[in-house]
Motif scaffolding. Structure first.
Motif, PDB file in Angstrom:
ATOM      1  N   LEU A 109       0.769  -1.360  -0.317  1.00 15.09           N
ATOM      2  CA  LEU A 109       0.165   0.145   0.235  1.00 15.09           C
ATOM      3  C   LEU A 109       0.962   0.851  -0.083  1.00 15.09           C
ATOM      4  CD1 LEU A 109      -2.486  -1.563   2.910  1.00 15.09           C
ATOM      5  CD2 LEU A 109      -2.774  -1.217   0.269  1.00 15.09           C
ATOM      6  N   ILE A 110       2.595   1.145   0.463  1.00 17.31           N
ATOM      7  CA  ILE A 110       2.811   2.147   0.091  1.00 17.31           C
ATOM      8  C   ILE A 110       3.090   2.599  -1.573  1.00 17.31           C
ATOM      9  CG2 ILE A 110       5.422   3.151   0.269  1.00 17.31           C
ATOM     10  CD1 ILE A 110       5.507   1.006   2.357  1.00 17.31           C
ATOM     11  N   VAL A 111       2.459   4.299  -1.749  1.00 12.41           N
ATOM     12  CA  VAL A 111       2.720   4.967  -2.668  1.00 12.41           C
ATOM     13  C   VAL A 111       3.816   5.819  -2.166  1.00 12.41           C
ATOM     14  CG1 VAL A 111       1.558   6.791  -3.899  1.00 12.41           C
ATOM     15  CG2 VAL A 111       0.462   4.248  -3.412  1.00 12.41           C
ATOM     16  N   ASN A 112       4.757   5.920  -2.734  1.00 12.44           N
ATOM     17  CA  ASN A 112       5.578   7.440  -3.391  1.00 12.44           C
ATOM     18  C   ASN A 112       6.176   8.141  -3.274  1.00 12.44           C
ATOM     19  OD1 ASN A 112       6.461   6.488  -0.305  1.00 12.44           O
ATOM     20  ND2 ASN A 112       7.839   5.368  -0.828  1.00 12.44           N
ATOM     21  N   GLN A 113       5.348   8.440  -4.885  1.00  9.13           N
ATOM     22  CA  GLN A 113       5.312   9.194  -5.849  1.00  9.13           C
ATOM     23  C   GLN A 113       3.468   9.497  -6.204  1.00  9.13           C
ATOM     24  OE1 GLN A 113       7.292   7.757  -9.076  1.00  9.13           O
ATOM     25  NE2 GLN A 113       9.883   9.459  -8.694  1.00  9.13           N
ATOM     26  N   LEU A 114       2.939  10.679  -5.797  1.00 10.72           N
ATOM     27  CA  LEU A 114       1.823  10.608  -5.334  1.00 10.72           C
ATOM     28  C   LEU A 114       0.948  11.456  -7.121  1.00 10.72           C
ATOM     29  CD1 LEU A 114       0.594  12.122  -2.533  1.00 10.72           C
ATOM     30  CD2 LEU A 114       0.576   9.717  -3.161  1.00 10.72           C
ATOM     31  N   LYS A 115       0.180  10.515  -7.619  1.00 11.37           N
ATOM     32  CA  LYS A 115       0.450  11.468  -8.644  1.00 11.37           C
ATOM     33  C   LYS A 115      -1.442  12.199  -8.700  1.00 11.37           C
ATOM     34  CE  LYS A 115       2.692   7.804 -11.677  1.00 11.37           C
ATOM     35  NZ  LYS A 115       2.400   6.798 -12.471  1.00 11.37           N
ATOM     36  N   PRO A 116      -0.953  13.706  -8.410  1.00 16.77           N
ATOM     37  CA  PRO A 116      -2.026  14.060  -8.353  1.00 16.77           C
ATOM     38  C   PRO A 116      -3.753  14.921  -9.318  1.00 16.77           C
ATOM     39  CG  PRO A 116      -0.575  15.841  -8.134  1.00 16.77           C
ATOM     40  CD  PRO A 116       0.051  14.678  -8.856  1.00 16.77           C
ATOM     41  N   ILE A 117      -4.905  13.959  -9.388  1.00 22.24           N
ATOM     42  CA  ILE A 117      -5.931  13.949 -10.179  1.00 22.24           C
ATOM     43  C   ILE A 117      -6.222  15.876 -10.918  1.00 22.24           C
ATOM     44  CG2 ILE A 117      -8.249  13.466 -10.823  1.00 22.24           C
ATOM     45  CD1 ILE A 117      -7.604  12.085  -8.152  1.00 22.24           C
ATOM     46  N   PRO A 118      -5.970  15.442 -12.209  1.00 23.95           N
ATOM     47  CA  PRO A 118      -5.796  16.801 -12.907  1.00 23.95           C
ATOM     48  C   PRO A 118      -6.995  18.077 -12.712  1.00 23.95           C
ATOM     49  CG  PRO A 118      -5.842  14.807 -14.712  1.00 23.95           C
ATOM     50  CD  PRO A 118      -5.549  14.245 -13.133  1.00 23.95           C
ATOM     51  N   PHE A 119      -7.438  18.202 -11.632  1.00 23.73           N
ATOM     52  CA  PHE A 119      -8.411  18.666 -12.491  1.00 23.73           C
ATOM     53  C   PHE A 119      -8.478  20.103 -12.606  1.00 23.73           C
ATOM     54  CE2 PHE A 119     -11.199  15.634  -9.152  1.00 23.73           C
ATOM     55  CZ  PHE A 119     -10.851  15.289  -9.585  1.00 23.73           C
ATOM     56  N   HIS A 120      -8.522  20.673 -13.536  1.00 20.76           N
ATOM     57  CA  HIS A 120      -7.981  21.739 -14.101  1.00 20.76           C
ATOM     58  C   HIS A 120      -9.187  22.493 -13.977  1.00 20.76           C
ATOM     59  CE1 HIS A 120      -4.562  19.964 -15.679  1.00 20.76           C
ATOM     60  NE2 HIS A 120      -5.580  19.357 -16.160  1.00 20.76           N
ATOM     61  N   SER A 121     -10.511  22.697 -13.814  1.00 23.78           N
ATOM     62  CA  SER A 121     -11.197  24.207 -12.963  1.00 23.78           C
ATOM     63  C   SER A 121     -12.561  23.103 -12.595  1.00 23.78           C
ATOM     64  CB  SER A 121     -12.512  24.380 -14.797  1.00 23.78           C
ATOM     65  OG  SER A 121     -12.500  23.179 -14.809  1.00 23.78           O
ATOM     66  N   GLN A 122     -13.223  24.653 -12.002  1.00 26.34           N
ATOM     67  CA  GLN A 122     -14.399  23.662 -10.610  1.00 26.34           C
ATOM     68  C   GLN A 122     -15.546  22.375 -11.316  1.00 26.34           C
ATOM     69  OE1 GLN A 122     -12.700  24.303  -7.664  1.00 26.34           O
ATOM     70  NE2 GLN A 122     -14.993  23.945  -7.387  1.00 26.34           N
ATOM     71  N   HIS A 123     -15.553  23.170 -12.929  1.00 24.51           N
ATOM     72  CA  HIS A 123     -16.864  22.099 -13.725  1.00 24.51           C
ATOM     73  C   HIS A 123     -16.168  21.207 -14.162  1.00 24.51           C
ATOM     74  CE1 HIS A 123     -19.083  20.851 -16.645  1.00 24.51           C
ATOM     75  NE2 HIS A 123     -18.330  20.698 -17.796  1.00 24.51           N
ATOM     76  N   ALA A 124     -14.326  21.144 -14.175  1.00 24.02           N
ATOM     77  CA  ALA A 124     -13.591  19.284 -14.545  1.00 24.02           C
ATOM     78  C   ALA A 124     -14.173  18.761 -13.570  1.00 24.02           C
ATOM     79  CB  ALA A 124     -12.119  19.703 -15.136  1.00 24.02           C
ATOM     80  N   LYS A 125     -13.733  19.733 -12.406  1.00 24.26           N
ATOM     81  CA  LYS A 125     -13.265  18.952 -11.374  1.00 24.26           C
ATOM     82  C   LYS A 125     -14.959  17.786 -10.377  1.00 24.26           C
ATOM     83  CE  LYS A 125     -12.878  19.387  -6.020  1.00 24.26           C
ATOM     84  NZ  LYS A 125     -11.794  20.169  -4.947  1.00 24.26           N
ATOM     85  N   ALA A 126     -16.266  19.646 -10.871  1.00 22.44           N
ATOM     86  CA  ALA A 126     -18.158  18.313 -10.597  1.00 22.44           C
ATOM     87  C   ALA A 126     -17.980  17.020 -11.770  1.00 22.44           C
ATOM     88  CB  ALA A 126     -18.646  19.699 -11.074  1.00 22.44           C
TER      89      ALA A 126
END
Length: 426
Positions: free
Chosen positions: A394-411
């Motif tokens: 379960l160790i993850v030492n390189q996080l890859k953030p989820i690319p939400f570039h705007s509020q609409h994209a996040k929604a």
């Protein structure tokens, strides 16, 4: 959603903790006063490592004190599915970690006499559709044959009333390894155990900024003070703020809501859930529910809403769902309604590791945090003190953030994630 929970209303007396004022120094500063942070401090103090916890609100104010109190084995999805994704040896280690996590909680509760109504009576995974029984039977066979785990028992539809007085489900399976407890009382007790070993906990002390000086010391600033430490732990899970953007963009906060009845007659609550197990089901938008120590029914489900009106509708819908399962409760009053955030990851599995700057983190328990987060706190402590730690899948030492570039994209992204989550659960 963050209204008074039944757990808060029925909690043990807790101490009033001070806000951080001025400057403090320690070996490890921990941001987040939930199970992960409290366990990290508890296990570090056992190794004579001085810790300070900074909590934005009060100990257990987030998911640790608002969850259903179901301390479950496993993860989202079957271990057979995880074997296909991770390989057999990794899946075996993952399963053992889930068992170890509950053993750890049980041992801490026993060692410190934490009054949190802990019961290891197992859980019941209820089949919403007849076809779901096939998957539960396949899982039982796989767990016995491959994982050498024989504590799972299938209950056919004709025998369902030995577990619950309902006709809503089509059978299910029992896993004797699971447990349940009063989640906030466990957090309160764990905090007191950590403080008894020398940890300092400051409440109403939001971490506003993290810096590192020329000596690579960590400096965490709060509204009224700062902490200087050698190492930093961030364990905010679904309540991640702006303190670290990499972590914030790697965790997906999903709303979950709960209702709780008034105290029920003892004979009624013992009739609807016969053996006092933690119960959850195979619905795409699952229900989870259980008896409480004061004879209430606590009933939870999905809580995604965009307005106050939507929230009211969601609670009404959840109440209707409770009556679908237990129509005999139609005249029972609902005494509490509350909600909160559950932290998920893109991979539907919890993450633990370190960022490039050395920051330790753990988050994304995906609905299994009541069990796994205390163990992850211990793992963080072991990592900080350079203990010999077995290979952890379960160790993850390189996080890859989820690319939400705007509020609409996040929604839109969160809506897609809900669909993925529903498919994983069902």
């Amino acid at each position: 959603m963050e209204s008074l929970s039944m757990w808060e209303a029925t909690a043990n007396k807790r101490k009033e903790r001070e806000q951080l004022q001025g400057e403090e120094q320690c070996d490890v500063v921990i941001i987040g006063g939930g199970y992960s942070g409290l366990s990290s401090a508890y296990h570090l103090q056992k190794k004579n490592v001085n810790t300070i916890i900074l909590e934005k609100w009060r100990v257990g104010s987030g998911a640790s004190g608002r969850n259903g109190g179901e301390v479950l084995t496993g993860y989202i999805g079957s271990m057979e599915a995880w074997e296909k994704k991770k390989g057999l040896e990794a899946a075996k280690k993952m399963w053992q970690l889930s068992l170890d996590s509950i053993d750890l909680i049980q041992n801490i509760i026993k060692e410190h006499s934490i009054d949190c109504a802990f019961k290891r009576n197992g859980d019941f995974f209820a089949a919403y559709k007849p076809a779901h029984m096939d998957a539960l039977k396949r899982d039982q066979e796989y767990m016995a044959r491959v994982m050498n785990y024989h504590d799972i028992k299938v209950v056919e539809k004709k025998d369902l009333h030995s577990e619950m007085n309902t006709d809503f489900y089509h059978g299910g399976r029992i896993d004797a390894g699971s447990a349940h407890f009063h989640p906030l009382n466990y957090a309160i007790g764990l905090a007191e155990a950590a403080e008894g070993l020398g940890a300092k906990i400051y409440e109403q002390s939001e971490a506003l900024k993290v810096e590192r000086d020329a000596r690579n010391k960590v400096i965490v600033t709060t509204p009224n003070g700062r902490v200087i430490a050698d190492q930093l732990v961030i364990v905010t899970n679904g309540y991640a703020g702006d303190i670290n953007q990499t972590i914030k963009r790697s965790v997906i906060p999903i709303e979950s809501i709960m209702i709780a009845t008034e105290p029920l007659p003892e004979e009624l609550v013992e009739d609807i859930i016969k053996k006092d197990r933690a119960i959850h089901d195979t619905k795409r938008l699952l229900y989870y529910f259980r008896r409480t120590a004061d004879n209430r029914l606590a009933f939870g489900g999905s809580g995604r809403a965009s307005s106050k009106r939507d929230q009211r509708n969601l609670f009404d819908h959840l109440h209707a769902g409770m009556l679908n399962v237990f129509p005999q409760l139609k005249d029972t009053r609902i005494e509490y309604r509350w909600g909160g955030k559950v932290g998920f990851t893109k991979d539907m599995i919890p993450y633990i590791g370190q960022l490039e700057d050395g920051t330790h983190y753990a988050f994304g328990y995906c609905g299994h945090g009541a069990a796994m987060s205390s163990l992850f706190g211990k793992m963080i402590a072991d990592n900080i003190t350079n203990e010999e730690v077995e290979d952890n899948p379960l160790i993850v030492n390189q996080l890859k953030p989820i690319p939400f570039h705007s509020q609409h994209a996040k929604a839109v992204g969160i809506l897609k994630f809900y669909k993925k989550l529903q498919d994983a659960i069902s």
